[in-house]
Design a protein around this motif. Structure first.
Motif, PDB file in Angstrom:
ATOM      1  N   HIS A 250      55.537  -1.110 -59.294  1.00 11.73           N
ATOM      2  CA  HIS A 250      56.435  -1.486 -58.199  1.00 11.73           C
ATOM      3  C   HIS A 250      57.599  -2.322 -58.721  1.00 11.73           C
ATOM      4  O   HIS A 250      58.743  -2.150 -58.295  1.00 11.73           O
ATOM      5  N   LEU A 251      57.289  -3.223 -59.646  1.00 16.01           N
ATOM      6  CA  LEU A 251      58.357  -4.026 -60.247  1.00 16.01           C
ATOM      7  C   LEU A 251      59.287  -3.143 -61.076  1.00 16.01           C
ATOM      8  O   LEU A 251      60.520  -3.317 -61.051  1.00 16.01           O
ATOM      9  N   ALA A 252      58.711  -2.190 -61.798  1.00 14.39           N
ATOM     10  CA  ALA A 252      59.529  -1.285 -62.603  1.00 14.39           C
ATOM     11  C   ALA A 252      60.456  -0.444 -61.730  1.00 14.39           C
ATOM     12  O   ALA A 252      61.562  -0.082 -62.149  1.00 14.39           O
ATOM     13  N   ALA A 253      59.998  -0.163 -60.517  1.00 11.53           N
ATOM     14  CA  ALA A 253      60.808   0.620 -59.584  1.00 11.53           C
ATOM     15  C   ALA A 253      61.817  -0.240 -58.823  1.00 11.53           C
ATOM     16  O   ALA A 253      62.576   0.287 -58.006  1.00 11.53           O
ATOM     17  N   GLY A 254      61.802  -1.544 -59.093  1.00 11.77           N
ATOM     18  CA  GLY A 254      62.757  -2.431 -58.449  1.00 11.77           C
ATOM     19  C   GLY A 254      62.397  -2.845 -57.036  1.00 11.77           C
ATOM     20  O   GLY A 254      63.257  -3.332 -56.287  1.00 11.77           O
TER      21      GLY A 254
ATOM     22  N   ILE B 258      51.989  -6.774 -49.625  1.00 16.58           N
ATOM     23  CA  ILE B 258      53.288  -6.569 -50.275  1.00 16.58           C
ATOM     24  C   ILE B 258      53.412  -5.152 -50.842  1.00 16.58           C
ATOM     25  O   ILE B 258      54.297  -4.876 -51.646  1.00 16.58           O
ATOM     26  N   GLY B 259      52.504  -4.269 -50.416  1.00 13.67           N
ATOM     27  CA  GLY B 259      52.615  -2.868 -50.791  1.00 13.67           C
ATOM     28  C   GLY B 259      51.756  -2.424 -51.955  1.00 13.67           C
ATOM     29  O   GLY B 259      52.035  -1.390 -52.573  1.00 13.67           O
ATOM     30  N   LEU B 260      50.683  -3.165 -52.248  1.00  9.22           N
ATOM     31  CA  LEU B 260      49.835  -2.830 -53.398  1.00  9.22           C
ATOM     32  C   LEU B 260      48.538  -2.133 -53.008  1.00  9.22           C
ATOM     33  O   LEU B 260      47.706  -1.853 -53.883  1.00  9.22           O
TER      34      LEU B 260
END
Length: 220
Positions: free
Chosen positions: A17-21, A203-205
């Motif tokens: 998710h972080l890699a996808a911004g 948070i979407g995890l």
């Protein structure tokens, strides 16, 4: 079942998710601000943020920015030599202010809510409080009556994986606002007894965590 995950499992779930911004920090901060707002009086109230140097402190500052913009009186005590610059700038621009370390007890005595954003899950190797962080928590512990305490992700000083407390100096929380899923340590003693009520912010995890084997499971 209630499922608890290790700090590494949470990082693995967050990584794509972080890699996808995706704005995971902003989601976390918005959820934290909503929970703190629910503990404040209707007129906005007073909030003291105890801010560490990592992502936990940044979450706290972004939440403080939302609270200040909404009319709360927000004071910040820094427990390290720096903070995430953008998060601090956001809080200050919204009307929050930094108070000196030596004024922690006075600021805590005036606060309706103290937010513990000192240490997060990145300190699982040795989460004992040190230096200014220790001084700040000792100052808040000495305030009578103690204000309502909200812990960010985990109470600072507990091990997020096994619930151990390597040093007895921990600021017990009335409410712990944790992100994505339960940290395993929040479900285990003695940390569970220091976390108060635990609120999990989505948070979407969810699908990522569902694919992992939890390290702790408890009945609902």
């Amino acid at each position: 079942m209630i499922r608890g995950y290790s700090a590494q499992q949470m990082r693995d779930a967050e990584a794509p998710h972080l890699a996808a911004g995706e704005p995971l920090m902003q989601r976390a901060a918005a959820g934290l601000a909503a929970e703190v707002r629910g503990a404040l009086p209707a007129d906005g109230g007073r909030v003291l943020l105890l801010v560490g140097t990592g992502n936990n402190g940044a979450d706290t500052l972004y939440a403080g920015a939302e609270l200040a913009a909404g009319g709360a009186d927000v004071a910040i005590v820094m427990t390290g030599p720096r903070a995430q610059e953008q998060a601090l700038a956001s809080a200050l621009a919204a009307g929050a202010r930094v108070v000196p370390l030596g004024e922690t007890a006075r600021a805590a005595a005036a606060a309706d809510v103290v937010v513990d954003g000192i240490l997060g899950t990145g300190t699982s190797a040795n989460p004992a409080l040190r230096g200014d962080a220790r001084t700040v928590v000792e100052a808040v512990q000495g305030v009578t009556p103690r204000p309502f305490v909200v812990a960010v992700d985990i109470p600072s000083g507990i091990n997020p994986d096994d619930g151990s407390v390597p040093d007895p100096l921990v600021l017990p929380a009335d409410l712990t606002v944790t992100f994505g899923g339960y940290k395993a340590g929040l479900l285990l003693q003695p940390a569970a007894g220091l976390a108060g009520r635990v609120r999990v912010i989505d948070i979407g995890l969810g699908p990522d965590l569902d694919a992992l084997r939890p390290t702790v499971t408890l009945p609902d």
